[in-house]
Each structure stands twice: as C-alpha cells, then as structure tokens.
Design a protein around this motif. Sequence first.
Motif, PDB file in Angstrom:
ATOM      1  N   VAL A 197     -44.260  60.903 -95.464  1.00  0.00           N
ATOM      2  CA  VAL A 197     -45.464  61.121 -94.639  1.00  0.00           C
ATOM      3  C   VAL A 197     -46.450  62.027 -95.354  1.00  0.00           C
ATOM      4  N   THR A 198     -45.931  63.043 -96.010  1.00  0.00           N
ATOM      5  CA  THR A 198     -46.804  64.001 -96.703  1.00  0.00           C
ATOM      6  C   THR A 198     -47.684  63.262 -97.711  1.00  0.00           C
ATOM      7  N   HIS A 201     -47.627  68.574 -87.700  1.00  0.00           N
ATOM      8  CA  HIS A 201     -46.740  69.136 -88.735  1.00  0.00           C
ATOM      9  C   HIS A 201     -47.540  69.494 -89.993  1.00  0.00           C
ATOM     10  N   ASP A 246     -48.913  60.507 -87.463  1.00  0.00           N
ATOM     11  CA  ASP A 246     -47.729  60.943 -88.193  1.00  0.00           C
ATOM     12  C   ASP A 246     -46.514  60.405 -87.433  1.00  0.00           C
ATOM     13  N   HIS A 288     -36.515  58.230 -94.427  1.00  0.00           N
ATOM     14  CA  HIS A 288     -35.295  59.009 -94.706  1.00  0.00           C
ATOM     15  C   HIS A 288     -34.849  59.829 -93.496  1.00  0.00           C
ATOM     16  N   LYS A 289     -35.588  59.726 -92.407  1.00  0.00           N
ATOM     17  CA  LYS A 289     -35.134  60.402 -91.190  1.00  0.00           C
ATOM     18  C   LYS A 289     -34.374  59.398 -90.311  1.00  0.00           C
TER      19      LYS A 289
HETATM   20  C1  PLP Z   1     -43.386  65.394 -87.543  1.00  0.00           C
HETATM   21  C2  PLP Z   1     -43.201  65.503 -89.038  1.00  0.00           C
HETATM   22  N1  PLP Z   1     -44.203  65.152 -89.853  1.00  0.00           N
HETATM   23  C3  PLP Z   1     -44.089  65.197 -91.185  1.00  0.00           C
HETATM   24  C4  PLP Z   1     -42.936  65.655 -91.779  1.00  0.00           C
HETATM   25  C5  PLP Z   1     -42.863  65.689 -93.257  1.00  0.00           C
HETATM   26  O1  PLP Z   1     -42.059  64.639 -93.679  1.00  0.00           O
HETATM   27  P1  PLP Z   1     -41.898  64.296 -95.217  1.00  0.00           P
HETATM   28  O2  PLP Z   1     -41.320  65.508 -95.863  1.00  0.00           O
HETATM   29  O3  PLP Z   1     -40.963  63.155 -95.221  1.00  0.00           O
HETATM   30  O4  PLP Z   1     -43.244  63.996 -95.747  1.00  0.00           O
HETATM   31  C6  PLP Z   1     -41.862  66.057 -90.977  1.00  0.00           C
HETATM   32  C7  PLP Z   1     -40.616  66.552 -91.572  1.00  0.00           C
HETATM   33  O5  PLP Z   1     -39.746  67.075 -90.933  1.00  0.00           O
HETATM   34  C8  PLP Z   1     -42.007  65.971 -89.576  1.00  0.00           C
HETATM   35  O6  PLP Z   1     -41.014  66.329 -88.749  1.00  0.00           O
END
Ligand code: PLP
Length: 427
Positions: free
Chosen positions: A127-128, A153, A237, A262-263
């Motif tokens: 997502v980032t 986030h 997101d 990956h979640k």
């Molecule tokens: C709601 C939410 N957005 C974004 C992220 C970031 O995810 P990633 O590290 O896979 O980009 C997280 C990670 O825990 C999250 O819980």
Amino acid sequence: MSGHSLNRRRFLQAAGASAISLSLLGRINEIQAHTDEQANHAGSLDFHSLAGQYSLAPEVSYLNHGSIGTIPNSIHEAHVAYLRLCETDPWLYMWGGAWDAGREQVRSQAAEMLQCKADQVALTHNVTETFNLLAQGLPLGAGDEVLFSTLNHPGASVCWFHQAERRGFTVRQFDFPLADVTSLSIDDVVALHAREITDKTRVLVIPHIDNTVGLRHPLKQLADMAHAKGIEYVLVDGAQTLGMLPLQTADTGVDAYAASPHKWVQAPKGLGAAYINSKLFPRLKPMWVTWGQQRWAGTVRAYEDYGTRNLPELLALGDALAFQTRLGAQRKLERYQALWRYTMQQVDATPGLVWRSSRNWSTSGSLYAVGLKQGKAGEAAKALFDDHGIVVRPFDAPELNSLRLSPNTYTSEAEIDRFCELAAGFS
Ligand SMILES: Cc1ncc(COP(=O)(O)O)c(C=O)c1O
C-alpha cells in the motif's frame, strides 16, 4: 472445475510450443496443480482444523493478522518451488517471457478478488508504494488540498506531506472522534467527512478499514458524496480488507484502491495489488521509469515495470489468491462476523476491559480495539507475549489505551477467552 483452474490450464497453452520450453513450462502447471489440490483440501476443512495448514508456533496465539499475515504451508511450498524452478533457467523465467502469462494470470485473479477489470490492476509491492505513486504522480499544485482523517495510516499519509512540501499543495488531517466510534452509523461517517470538504479539496483519502479501531468506512457512500462535492480523486487504503471482506471495488466508484496481500490474502511478504481507474492513466505519472515505459504507456503496467523483480514471489501471490478463493469469501465473512460478535460479548462481560470499536457489523471487520480501563496497553501487550505467547498490537494513545485484535478464521473462541482473562489482569 472453477474458472480459476481453467485459466491455469490456458497458461501452458499460451506459453509457446518448443519441446524444451514445454518441458520447463510444464513444471509450473505441476506446482499449481499441487497447490490447487491442497487448497481444495483446505477449503473442505472446518475453520478449527484449518489452523493445521499454517506454520504458527504452538506456543503462539497469533491475534495480529492486521500487522502481517501468515502464509499457509502450501503457499510457502509453492513459493519455494517457483524459486527453485527459476534457478533451472533464470533467463527464461525472468526475462525470456516464460512467466508473462503467469503474471497476467495473477493480475486477473487479483482483479477477481478486487472485483474490477484486470487491465486496471497494478501488481505493486504494498500500500505504501501505491500511495507514493498516487501522491507523486497525480497533477496537484498550489491551491489544491488533500484531505484525510487521523484514522489514516502513515503508509497512506506521509507521502502526501512529503509531496506537498515540494509541490505547494496542502494536506489537511482532521481529528476523527475516536470516542464515538462504537455508535457511529454509516451516515455519521459520511457526514464527518462531508463537513471537512472545502472548495479546495481535490483528493480524499480513506482507509477502508483503519488499523486502530477497525472502522469499516462506507466506500460507495463516501465516494458518491465526495464526487458530488467536486472531489476528483477518492483514494482508498485497502491494506486491511483485501482477503478479509468481499469487495466490489469498481462499483463503489472510488478512483484507486491499494491493497497489501501479505496481510489478509496470506501471500508472501512484499506483494501489493492496486486498482487504478483507467481514467486516471492519462493524468497519473509513473513513479519509477524504465525501458518498459514505452511498451506499457497508457496501461496499468506502466505503474509496476521498473526492472527486475521477484517473479517467483509474484507467482505465489496467484496461489495465495486461489487458496483464499477456495476457503470461500462468504464463509470467511460469516466466520469473521461470528468471532467479532463473540469477542465483543466476552469483552463486555469482563471487568476492566472496554470495547472501543464499532458495535455495528456494517462498520466493522476482523480488527478491533479492546481498551484497558487501567494499566498501560504497551506494557500489557509485552507481558501477554513474553509470558503467554499472545500476539496483539498495543495502542498507547490515552483515548485508546487498547490492545488491537485481528484474528483470522482459524482463531478459536478459546484463544479469545484466554486473551480476555489475561488482559483483564493488567487493567
Ligand atoms: C491500514 C493500513 N494501511 C497501510 C499499511 C501499510 O502497509 P504496507 O506496509 O503493506 O504498505 C498498514 C500496515 O499495517 C495498514 O494497517
């Protein structure tokens, strides 16, 4: 046989005809056939027995799938098998086009889970990354405003502040009333956002399910409201939702939806998938550019082709998506709802604990906050792990002081009971 298996068969046919390539390419079908067989078996198990399909240590009670998922053994094996296969002829698999069809098959599977067209899905890393792409690539400048709440986030927030400094647009983050979350209706959530929108707001960022209290945001209602008020980009997101909830991404009318499989898809770490409405393509600049840019210009691939990447891992995403599909989206949803309800009842019945998430399933998911009336969440989480192997995520902010639970389908009611009993001891 499902459409998914048929797609996998076509993969071999599409891949070429020479005897050597057929022999090498045939091995991917063997890997996938094996994974499909194991996924079918997993799909036939009750959720309690499903726990045996994973590698979680017996002394660990893993209630933190929201931070990072765990991979089914069969997906891990498929990943290792692709890695091995790759080394039998690295050029063929990485650059010879042998896995092009496989990558497109993964894209189609991701589109099926997102419920959108495959040519609007970029296979990213997380997502980032997707939010960095959006913040960097959308045409924003002085006078424009990007809006989101404090539930957003950092992975979907920090990039906007960074770009705002460089390009002169502004970012406004409004305080989400955490204390009210238990009783908010869908209309309340929409109204909370609507009142923050000004005539400068061009972008609204929404967590589908936020990572602190797990509020499920009503996407369609928010997108309709925001677009009606003149917002051009409604960006979501979905880190906590792909694989957890059935999605109707394209139908919600949002402009982009970023996911981290990956979640909840339980894919290998470092894999992302993003829906990007094709109407954005002419305006959204790629973040990284390489030779592929000319080839992929005007397509979603332009947002993901930046040189050599870990294709064995990417193929394993296809197996993870197939595994989750076999478990059944509706069946999983019912299990998550049952666990949510059970946990809420247990928390309500336990002195010292307080439910801090929504009490309405339509604004909930499998991620919720259990507040401690006394004591400190951070210290409690550490002790719960050190002394009892329970993995939860603490949030120390005074208005939360909570332990976040994000159970998976195979989490048992007994684990919830044990958590409540032990957590209450710290309150
Ligand atoms: C709601 C939410 N957005 C974004 C992220 C970031 O995810 P990633 O590290 O896979 O980009 C997280 C990670 O825990 C999250 O819980």
